[in-house]
Write a protein that holds these residues in place. Structure first.
Motif, short mmCIF file in Angstrom:
data_model
loop_
_atom_site.label_atom_id
_atom_site.label_comp_id
_atom_site.label_asym_id
_atom_site.label_seq_id
_atom_site.Cartn_x
_atom_site.Cartn_y
_atom_site.Cartn_z
N GLU A 59 1.05 -1.32 -0.53
CA GLU A 59 -0.41 0.02 -0.05
C GLU A 59 1.40 1.75 -0.05
N LEU A 60 0.62 2.32 -1.29
CA LEU A 60 1.36 3.14 -0.85
C LEU A 60 0.22 4.67 -1.34
N GLN A 61 0.34 5.33 -0.23
CA GLN A 61 -0.45 6.25 0.23
C GLN A 61 0.19 8.35 -0.13
N LEU A 62 0.14 8.15 -1.17
CA LEU A 62 0.70 10.03 -1.82
C LEU A 62 -0.29 11.24 -2.12
N ASN A 63 -1.20 11.08 -1.29
CA ASN A 63 -2.08 12.42 -0.86
C ASN A 63 -1.60 13.79 -0.34
N TYR A 64 -2.09 14.29 -0.51
CA TYR A 64 -1.66 15.78 -0.80
C TYR A 64 -0.51 15.85 -1.01
N THR A 83 -3.05 -1.15 -3.24
CA THR A 83 -4.04 -0.27 -2.66
C THR A 83 -3.24 1.42 -2.81
N LEU A 84 -3.16 2.11 -3.56
CA LEU A 84 -2.47 3.47 -4.40
C LEU A 84 -3.07 4.51 -3.92
N GLY A 85 -2.43 5.94 -2.82
CA GLY A 85 -3.68 6.49 -3.07
C GLY A 85 -3.17 8.17 -3.48
N LEU A 86 -4.08 8.98 -4.46
CA LEU A 86 -3.04 9.71 -5.29
C LEU A 86 -4.11 10.64 -5.00
N ALA A 87 -4.66 11.64 -3.83
CA ALA A 87 -5.54 12.22 -3.43
C ALA A 87 -5.62 13.89 -3.36
N CYS A 88 -5.97 14.53 -4.26
CA CYS A 88 -5.23 16.53 -3.39
C CYS A 88 -4.13 16.09 -4.12
N ASN A 89 -3.56 16.11 -4.76
CA ASN A 89 -2.47 16.64 -6.14
C ASN A 89 -2.65 17.28 -6.86
N LYS A 103 0.25 -6.31 -11.73
CA LYS A 103 -0.65 -7.32 -12.08
C LYS A 103 -1.85 -7.10 -10.78
N LEU A 104 -1.56 -6.50 -9.36
CA LEU A 104 -2.18 -6.83 -7.95
C LEU A 104 -2.94 -5.72 -7.77
N LEU A 105 -2.93 -4.00 -8.30
CA LEU A 105 -3.80 -3.25 -7.81
C LEU A 105 -4.82 -2.94 -7.73
N GLU A 106 -5.99 -3.09 -6.70
CA GLU A 106 -7.20 -2.91 -6.58
C GLU A 106 -7.94 -2.17 -5.75
N SER A 107 -7.28 -1.01 -5.66
CA SER A 107 -7.83 0.35 -5.12
C SER A 107 -7.12 1.26 -5.63
N LEU A 108 -7.42 2.39 -6.05
CA LEU A 108 -7.41 3.26 -6.90
C LEU A 108 -7.73 4.79 -6.50
N ASN A 109 -6.34 5.44 -5.74
CA ASN A 109 -7.77 6.57 -5.73
C ASN A 109 -7.32 7.62 -5.75
N LEU A 129 -5.81 -2.18 -15.77
CA LEU A 129 -6.02 -2.41 -14.11
C LEU A 129 -6.54 -3.13 -14.26
N SER A 130 -7.03 -4.84 -14.52
CA SER A 130 -7.09 -6.30 -14.55
C SER A 130 -7.63 -6.29 -13.70
N ARG A 131 -7.30 -5.63 -12.13
CA ARG A 131 -8.00 -6.49 -10.98
C ARG A 131 -8.40 -5.76 -10.14
N LEU A 132 -9.18 -4.04 -10.48
CA LEU A 132 -9.23 -3.36 -10.43
C LEU A 132 -10.36 -3.21 -9.53
N ARG A 133 -10.96 -2.86 -8.72
CA ARG A 133 -12.04 -3.12 -8.05
C ARG A 133 -12.63 -2.00 -7.38
N VAL A 134 -11.68 -0.82 -6.76
CA VAL A 134 -12.44 0.00 -6.59
C VAL A 134 -11.44 1.56 -7.01
N LEU A 135 -12.57 2.38 -7.25
CA LEU A 135 -11.76 3.78 -8.38
C LEU A 135 -12.51 4.61 -7.76
N ASP A 136 -11.96 5.64 -7.46
CA ASP A 136 -12.33 7.18 -6.71
C ASP A 136 -12.01 8.22 -7.78
N LEU A 137 -12.89 8.71 -9.21
CA LEU A 137 -12.67 9.72 -9.18
C LEU A 137 -12.99 10.92 -9.33
N SER A 138 -13.99 11.65 -7.68
CA SER A 138 -14.40 12.64 -7.86
C SER A 138 -13.95 13.90 -7.55
#
Length: 688
Positions: A59-64, A83-89, A103-109, A129-138
């Protein structure tokens, strides 16, 4: 064994060693914090992905941060990421090969970025991303066309957030590849039309359409949906398909804060349990058809332009079949509508109803017997209506054995059934504030066996909270609360109320007491050792009752009295237990505000109205207690500087007068000369 013989064995153990090595042993960026296999690199002003993190992180969180472009292969070093978080960049695009090797990424913010700029290349990157389950594009300023490009071939998506974008119209192409979608958030867009957008999402269970501009929802046929939030739109109609044999799985439907004129047309087969319809214009119209004074009235309504419907629909305004199945309802929220009556049989169709919220409507009567509320009823709120009477027989009241919260406040009640509350064996909270219902003296309620202008509250063993605000009470009988174990008693807004010793039986259990605006001047609170919250606002108190110092109060309301100060000793004692205090509206003395510093210094005390507490100085100039400026006060010896100034000036004037008399006494001839001189000058000026 030679070293070169050990080398193959060591290489075999290298993956195991890597997994067992703690994250802190790897070189990494100073902006990141490593916890097990998670790297938190948020709020670091990073402009790119750190390259020296452990390669086994998941898991890698790169928010803000300040990342503008996610470059090709910038994440290839971390193939285990899920899990990868890139919110508020400041992301404008993801290059097309960004996710190669992941190949394992399932959650992308990707929330709160600028992806509208490079959405086409970002869409190419997401396809990998063939296994992506959660995607936040808000909150990316995406419009309809951009969303279609970004979501192509994302067949594995289960949760999608598109809130806070610029979507206006959804159609068949919007989500055509999202066959696994289970939850979709579309709130806070500018949508005004939905046309077949969810035909390709058979697994969708939770849909949020709140805060848009939808004018209606017709032909509703999503039988698999469990939760639908369409609140805060411009809905005038909600019409579901009535010809489907499927049982709708809908559990929660929120249509609050819209423009609904009619009760929604629900599915004919439903499991709906929670229906929120507050803040609309809903009412029933069948009485209009029966009113002979209304010419050309009708009990039918016609619905046109229903698109997939073969013909226009004509239906009765209250038709059991058209309005659907409400037999499973447990919660019905109809607050702030225009309902003035319940249609015949309406309440009976909800045998499982436990909460009915009807405050702020137009009901003029409530007949508990004819409505036949179910024994499941737990909460009944009919406050702020036009109720002039409540009717019920003893059998009905006995059947409401589960009723716990009953709110009748803000009505026009003058009479109620004699045993309305004493027959409710589970009742815990009653609010009859702002009515004209008095407290009964012993035996008074028995005069009329059907209804009474007063209520006898004694010996209702289950009652814990009683609200009698603004009921024009003058005297509380001594026996009014005997046999009760109240924790909350609200008697505020009853000016001139005489309590005598009537509330002393509650001294062991009472935790909240409201006596605001009762004209009380003195009261002995020392017996109420369980009291935690006290309201004595609007009572013209000039000093704090000393008996309060013996209590362990948490909340104290002293607003709008005549307090000029609070002695330092009292403030110090209060600060030991108080958590919340209200003090505005008092004419505090700016020269005696040590109490304010005491309470302010206590970290556990919150002065809610701190910024508006005012005081007056010696010249009656008003100041904010929190920021007093140029205040003349009494010095340490108790003498005012102003008095010194006044004394000095008066002394100087006195000295001048004495000096003048001394001079004139020493030279008496100066007085006639000066008078004659002034006289001659005046006469000369008159002559000219």
């Amino acid at each position: 064994m030679p070293v070169h013989g050990l080398l193959p064995i060591l290489l075999c153990f290298l993956p195991v060693w890597r997994s067992l090595t703690p994250a802190w042993s790897h070189p990494h960026s100073s902006q990141c914090q490593l916890v097990l296999r998670m790297a938190i690199c948020s709020n670091g002003e990073l402009s790119s992905v750190p390259a020296r993190l452990p390669d086994n992180i998941e898991e890698l969180q790169l928010n803000y941060n300040a990342i503008q472009t996610l470059k090709d292969a910038s994440l290839s070093r971390y193939p285990s990421l899920n899990t990868l978080g890139l919110a508020c960049n400041k992301l404008e695009k993801l290059e097309s090969k960004t996710f190669e090797g992941l190949k394992l990424l399932e959650s992308l913010n990707l929330a709160s970025n600028n992806l509208y700029i490079g959405y086409q290349e970002t869409g190419l990157a997401l396809k990998k991303l063939s296994r992506l389950r959660v995607l936040d594009l808000s909150e990316n300023k995406l419009d309809d066309e951009m969303v279609v490009a970004l979501l192509q071939n994302l067949t594995s998506i289960e949760y999608l957030n598109l809130s806070g974008n610029l979507l206006q119209r959804l159609d068949e192409a919007s989500f055509r590849d999202l066959h696994q979608l289970r939850e979709l958030d579309l709130q806070r867009n500018i949508m005004f039309e939905i046309d077949g957008a969810f035909d390709s999402t058979p697994r969708l269970q939770r849909l949020n359409l709140a805060f848009n501009y939808l004018p209606c929802l017709t032909n509703f046929h999503m039988s698999q949906l469990v939760v639908l939030n369409a609140s805060h739109n411009n809905l005038e109609w909600f019409i579901s398909r009535q010809d489907l044999n499927d049982t709708f799985q809908l559990d929660t439907l929120d249509l609050s804060n819209n423009n609904l004129l009619f009760f929604p047309f629900l599915p004919s087969r439903s499991r709906l349990r929670y229906l929120y319809l507050s803040h609309n214009a809903i009412r029933f119209y069948e009485r209009f058809a029966d009113d002979a004074t209304l010419q050309n009235s009708s009990a039918t309504v016609e619905f046109y332009n229903l698109k997939t419907q073969a013909a226009n629909v004509t239906a009765r305004l209250w038709d059991d079949g058209l309005h659907g199945d409400i037999s499973s309802l447990e919660m019905l929220d109809l607050r702030e509508n225009q309902m003035d009556y319940f249609p015949d049989g309406f309440i009976q169709k909800m045998p499982n109803l436990s909460r009915l919220r009807m405050c702020t409507n137009c009901l003029d009567s409530l007949n508990l017997t004819s409505e036949q509320f179910s024994s499941s009823l737990y909460e009944l709120d009919v406050s702020n209506n036009r109720l002039s009477q409540v009717s019920a027989d003893e059998g009905t009241l006995a059947s409401l054995g589960n009723l716990t919260y009953f709110n009748l406040s803000l009505n026009d009640l003058e009479k109620v059934p004699v045993r309305l509350f004493s027959s409710l064996r589970s009742i815990r909270s009653v609010d009859v504030s702002y009515n004209n219902i008095d407290l009964c003296f012993p035996g008074e309620a028995e005069i009329d066996t059907h209804s009474s202008t007063c209520v006898e509250w004694s010996n209702i063993g289950s009652l814990r909270q009683l609200y009698l605000k603004g009921s024009n009470l003058k005297t509380v009988p001594t026996s009014a609360f005997t046999g009760l174990s109240l924790t909350h008693l609200e008697l505020s807004d009853n000016p001139g109320l005489i309590l005598q010793e009537s509330i002393e039986p509650l001294s062991r259990t009472l935790q909240h007491l409201g006596l605001g605006n009762t004209h009380m001047q003195d009261f002995d609170f020392s017996h109420f050792q369980s009291l935690k919250s006290l309201n004595i606002s609007k009572n013209s108190l000039e000093r704090l009752p000393s008996s309060l110092l013996n209590l362990n109060l948490r909340v104290l309301d002293l607003r709008d009295n005549r307090l000029s100060t609070i002695p330092s000793g009292q403030a110090g004692v209060l600060a030991l237990s108080l958590q919340t205090v209200f003090l505005s509206g008092n004419p505090f003395n700016c020269c005696q505000i040590e109490w304010f510093r005491t309470l302010e210094a206590a970290e556990t005390v919150t002065m809610v109205d701190r910024s508006v507490i005012e005081c007056e100085d010696l010249f009656l100039i008003t100041h904010r207690v929190a920021h007093p400026q140029s205040v003349q006060c009494i010095d340490e010896r108790g003498e005012s500087i102003v008095w010194y100034i006044l004394l000095f000036v008066s002394g100087c004037l006195f000295a001048v007068v004495i000096l003048a008399f001394v001079v004139l006494a020493a030279r008496p001839q100066m007085l006639p000369k000066s008078i004659k001189k002034n006289y001659l000058s005046i006469r000369l000026s008159d002559t000219l």
